[in-house]
Design an enzyme around this catalytic site. Sequence first.
Site, PDB file in Angstrom:
ATOM      1  CE  LYS A  53      -3.670  -2.572   2.818  1.00  0.00           C
ATOM      2  NZ  LYS A  53      -4.557  -2.653   3.189  1.00  0.00           N
ATOM      3  CD  GLN A  97      -3.115  -4.950   6.768  1.00  0.00           C
ATOM      4  OE1 GLN A  97      -3.148  -3.720   5.873  1.00  0.00           O
ATOM      5  NE2 GLN A  97      -4.317  -6.146   6.209  1.00  0.00           N
ATOM      6  CG  ASP A 120      -9.510  -0.472   4.265  1.00  0.00           C
ATOM      7  OD1 ASP A 120      -9.656  -0.342   3.586  1.00  0.00           O
ATOM      8  OD2 ASP A 120      -9.324  -0.724   5.405  1.00  0.00           O
TER       9      ASP A 120
END
Length: 283
Positions: A53, A97, A120
Amino acid sequence: MTAQIINGKEIAEKKKVQIAEEVKLLKAKGVTPGLAVILVGNNHASRTYVSNKQKTCEELGMYSLLIELPEETPEVELLSKIEELNGDSKIHGILVQLPLPEHIDEKKVIETITPAKDVDGFHPINIGRMMAGQNAFLPCTPFGIMVLLEESGISISGKNAVVVGRSNIVGKPVGQLLLNQNATVTYCHSRTKDLAVHTSQADILIAAVGIPNFIRAEHVKEGAVVIDVGINRNDEGKLCGDVAFNEVREKAGYITPVPKGVGPMTITMLMYNTLKSAKETLR
Ligand code: NAD
C-alpha cells in the site's frame, strides 16, 4: 466456449495512471492526498500488504504515513492515535490493517475512524450510505469488482447475480453494489442447500469463499461472467482462487484469473478512495 480473461492487472494499471494524473492536478492546487496506515503487531502477511500500500501511494505521488505499533499496544492508545489522525489535515485516509491482536475490539477501532477518512469503507456510516445508494467510500474489493465489470463492458441491469460468500468485507457489499445497479441478487453461503441450483442461474457469479477450486464447471451457466475473489494456496503451495479455473474457463463467457484478477484492483481502489477524500476537502 472459452472465456475471455478479464485482466485485472491491466485494468488496475490503467486506473492507477488516471489516479496519478488527478493527484498531480490536486497537488498543483496545494493538496497532496495522504494515507495513514496503522499496523499493530508483527503479522507477516499484514506487513506485506502494508508495504504494498505504501509503495503504491508513493508510485502515484501520494503522501504515505506508516504507524507501527507493538502487538501489546493497549486499545485506548490505538484509539487515541486514530483520533489524532482524524484531526490531521495532511491525512485524507486512515486504514487500520486487520486482523488486530485479540485484546483490541475491531468494531470499536473501525467506528473511531471518522467516516470522512474511512477509505476502507468499513465504517457503519459508509456501509449505510452505500446501501442507500448515497455518496460513500465503497469497500475496496467489491468496488474493484464493479470497476472490472464496467471496464469489461459487462452490463449488470436485469442480470441474475449470485454471490457465494457473505462476509462484511466482500460478499455482502458486492451483492449490494450489484443490486444498486439493478441486478437480481442471490446470496449463497455455508448453510446454502444445493449450491449448484442457485449458481447455475447466475449470469454473473462472484466467488468469495476462501476454498481452493470450490466452484467447478457444474456450478456455472454456459457463458456466465465468473469473478474469482479467492486468494488461496493449493496443495503445492501455489496461489489459486476459489474457482477451478481450467475447467470453468471452458464454460464461462468471462473469467478473472488468480493472480492478476481481482487482487490488483483492491489496492487501486484504496488509492482512488484516498484521492476522493482529498478532493472532498476542496469542496
Ligand atoms: P470469509 O471467510 O470471511 O467468508 C467466507 C464466506 O464463504 C462465508 O460467508 C461463508 O458463509 C462462505 N462459505 C464457506 N463455506 C461455504 C460453502 N461450503 N458453500 C458456500 N459458501 C461457503 O472470507 P472473505 O474475507 O470474504 O474472503 C473470501 C476469499 O476472498 C478469501 O480467499 C480471501 O483471501 C479472499 N479475499 C481476496 C481479496 C482480494 O483483494 N482479492 C480481498 C478480500 C478477501
